[in-house]
Motif scaffolding. Sequence first.
Motif, mmCIF file in Angstrom:
data_model
loop_
_atom_site.group_PDB
_atom_site.id
_atom_site.type_symbol
_atom_site.label_atom_id
_atom_site.label_comp_id
_atom_site.label_asym_id
_atom_site.label_seq_id
_atom_site.Cartn_x
_atom_site.Cartn_y
_atom_site.Cartn_z
ATOM 1 N N ALA A 63 0.847 -1.203 0.000
ATOM 2 C CA ALA A 63 0.000 0.000 0.000
ATOM 3 C C ALA A 63 0.875 1.243 0.000
ATOM 4 O O ALA A 63 1.935 1.276 0.632
ATOM 5 C CB ALA A 63 -0.915 0.012 1.214
ATOM 6 N N HIS A 64 0.413 2.259 -0.733
ATOM 7 C CA HIS A 64 1.144 3.528 -0.763
ATOM 8 C C HIS A 64 0.165 4.664 -1.020
ATOM 9 O O HIS A 64 -0.774 4.525 -1.811
ATOM 10 C CB HIS A 64 2.202 3.505 -1.864
ATOM 11 C CG HIS A 64 3.048 4.750 -1.908
ATOM 12 N ND1 HIS A 64 4.045 5.014 -0.991
ATOM 13 C CD2 HIS A 64 3.013 5.827 -2.753
ATOM 14 C CE1 HIS A 64 4.607 6.168 -1.272
ATOM 15 N NE2 HIS A 64 4.000 6.689 -2.322
ATOM 16 N N VAL A 65 0.386 5.782 -0.328
ATOM 17 C CA VAL A 65 -0.394 7.010 -0.545
ATOM 18 C C VAL A 65 0.588 8.145 -0.792
ATOM 19 O O VAL A 65 1.623 8.230 -0.121
ATOM 20 C CB VAL A 65 -1.286 7.321 0.678
ATOM 21 C CG1 VAL A 65 -1.979 8.670 0.507
ATOM 22 C CG2 VAL A 65 -2.312 6.213 0.875
ATOM 23 N N ASP A 66 0.281 9.011 -1.752
ATOM 24 C CA ASP A 66 1.207 10.098 -2.083
ATOM 25 C C ASP A 66 1.304 11.121 -0.953
ATOM 26 O O ASP A 66 0.512 11.101 0.003
ATOM 27 C CB ASP A 66 0.832 10.756 -3.407
ATOM 28 C CG ASP A 66 -0.428 11.606 -3.324
ATOM 29 O OD1 ASP A 66 -1.119 11.590 -2.290
ATOM 30 O OD2 ASP A 66 -0.732 12.298 -4.316
ATOM 31 N N ALA A 67 2.289 11.999 -1.068
ATOM 32 C CA ALA A 67 2.573 12.959 0.001
ATOM 33 C C ALA A 67 1.403 13.901 0.263
ATOM 34 O O ALA A 67 1.245 14.409 1.377
ATOM 35 C CB ALA A 67 3.824 13.768 -0.354
ATOM 36 N N GLY A 72 -3.889 6.957 -3.735
ATOM 37 C CA GLY A 72 -3.393 5.758 -3.072
ATOM 38 C C GLY A 72 -3.473 4.557 -3.985
ATOM 39 O O GLY A 72 -4.213 4.554 -4.977
ATOM 40 N N ALA A 73 -2.701 3.529 -3.670
ATOM 41 C CA ALA A 73 -2.719 2.291 -4.465
ATOM 42 C C ALA A 73 -2.519 1.092 -3.562
ATOM 43 O O ALA A 73 -1.864 1.173 -2.516
ATOM 44 C CB ALA A 73 -1.636 2.325 -5.537
ATOM 45 N N ALA A 98 3.399 -0.629 -5.244
ATOM 46 C CA ALA A 98 2.293 0.281 -4.921
ATOM 47 C C ALA A 98 2.703 1.732 -5.172
ATOM 48 O O ALA A 98 1.901 2.534 -5.703
ATOM 49 C CB ALA A 98 1.868 0.083 -3.469
ATOM 50 N N ALA A 99 3.938 2.083 -4.829
ATOM 51 C CA ALA A 99 4.430 3.441 -5.080
ATOM 52 C C ALA A 99 4.516 3.732 -6.576
ATOM 53 O O ALA A 99 4.180 4.834 -7.031
ATOM 54 C CB ALA A 99 5.795 3.633 -4.427
ATOM 55 N N LEU A 100 4.928 2.742 -7.360
ATOM 56 C CA LEU A 100 4.997 2.917 -8.813
ATOM 57 C C LEU A 100 3.604 3.144 -9.401
ATOM 58 O O LEU A 100 3.427 3.968 -10.303
ATOM 59 C CB LEU A 100 5.646 1.690 -9.465
ATOM 60 C CG LEU A 100 7.154 1.518 -9.254
ATOM 61 C CD1 LEU A 100 7.622 0.185 -9.836
ATOM 62 C CD2 LEU A 100 7.923 2.669 -9.900
ATOM 63 N N VAL A 101 2.626 2.421 -8.884
ATOM 64 C CA VAL A 101 1.248 2.582 -9.372
ATOM 65 C C VAL A 101 0.737 3.985 -9.053
ATOM 66 O O VAL A 101 0.098 4.632 -9.887
ATOM 67 C CB VAL A 101 0.324 1.510 -8.761
ATOM 68 C CG1 VAL A 101 -1.143 1.812 -9.082
ATOM 69 C CG2 VAL A 101 0.692 0.125 -9.291
ATOM 70 N N ARG A 145 -6.012 1.647 -7.889
ATOM 71 C CA ARG A 145 -5.529 3.009 -7.642
ATOM 72 C C ARG A 145 -6.739 3.902 -7.424
ATOM 73 O O ARG A 145 -7.717 3.833 -8.170
ATOM 74 C CB ARG A 145 -4.715 3.499 -8.845
ATOM 75 C CG ARG A 145 -4.019 4.850 -8.673
ATOM 76 C CD ARG A 145 -3.201 5.138 -9.931
ATOM 77 N NE ARG A 145 -2.359 6.320 -9.814
ATOM 78 C CZ ARG A 145 -2.753 7.552 -10.127
ATOM 79 N NH1 ARG A 145 -3.990 7.767 -10.556
ATOM 80 N NH2 ARG A 145 -1.916 8.572 -10.001
ATOM 81 N N LEU A 146 -6.692 4.737 -6.400
ATOM 82 C CA LEU A 146 -7.832 5.584 -6.059
ATOM 83 C C LEU A 146 -7.380 7.023 -5.866
ATOM 84 O O LEU A 146 -6.457 7.297 -5.099
ATOM 85 C CB LEU A 146 -8.498 5.072 -4.781
ATOM 86 C CG LEU A 146 -9.780 5.778 -4.324
ATOM 87 C CD1 LEU A 146 -10.855 5.722 -5.400
ATOM 88 C CD2 LEU A 146 -10.290 5.145 -3.030
#
Length: 293
Positions: A63-67, A72-73, A98-101, A145-146
């Motif tokens: 899981a990753h969410v941008d700054a 998020g993905a 997840a960060a790449l997505v 991806r949302l």
Amino acid sequence: MAISAAQVKELRERTGLGMMECKAALTETDGNMEAAIDLLRKKAGAKVDKKAHRVAAEGAIGAHVDARGQVGALVEVNSETDFVAKEERFTAFAQTLAALVVDHNPADLEALSAMAYPGGGTVAEARAALVAQFGENMTVRRFVRLDAEGGVLGHYVHGRRIGVLVSLAGGGAALARDLAMHIAASKPAYVRPEDVPADVVAREKAIYVAQAEGSGKPPEIIEKMVMGKVRKYLDDITLTGQAFVKDPETTVAAQLKKAGAEARRFFRLEVGEGIEREASNFASEVMSQVKGS
């Protein structure tokens, strides 16, 4: 020539492969380190192919969410065993994907696999390298991806195996996270009752009608019974209709109304859901090997 433990250790550190594989490669190449690396790379490719038919139903959700907290993905990466799924290199791979997505928004799994992987090579090559290191099949199964689109984005990962993203209009980060946790626990299929397809409702209603027809009750009573069951069914499968996990005396809809918020969309991924796992009969496997020897 004799192969030293130091040579084997160096080759293991440079390739991440097993001790016996490294020793065999060094023996075959007369201790030539670079030739041994090339040999292992060639064999690793074959090794990856041999693992590809195995069912990979364990794994982890990255899981990753941008700054900005707006995009998020979630990515599901599968392995054959839970032991490998807990490995730091495995979970780091899932997190990186997840960060790449989030950053590059690939169109599909093929596009993600072809994407450049941090540190060199492609995602597909990074996966193949891990397969060679762990000695079992690994698959990048799916991703979502949302984009919160100016709203509030909540995310939650439970025990590495369940990941949730949810977007709200209004409300705050605390409510969004609470709802993500709720979705992880309660598994709603839709956001609100009106989102449930008409054919799904009709099929469920037909079942309730068939169950009630043998009751001997008048048609108008049967209709009320059926509609009551349909309403309960819709509450059970929709986010807004469910009892709120943190306060079962109220509903998610009531919590959203209290916060002046609206649930827009959510994704919930659970490791291995829908994958048919292989049934293994140990005695049969042993006998087949004995007969084949």
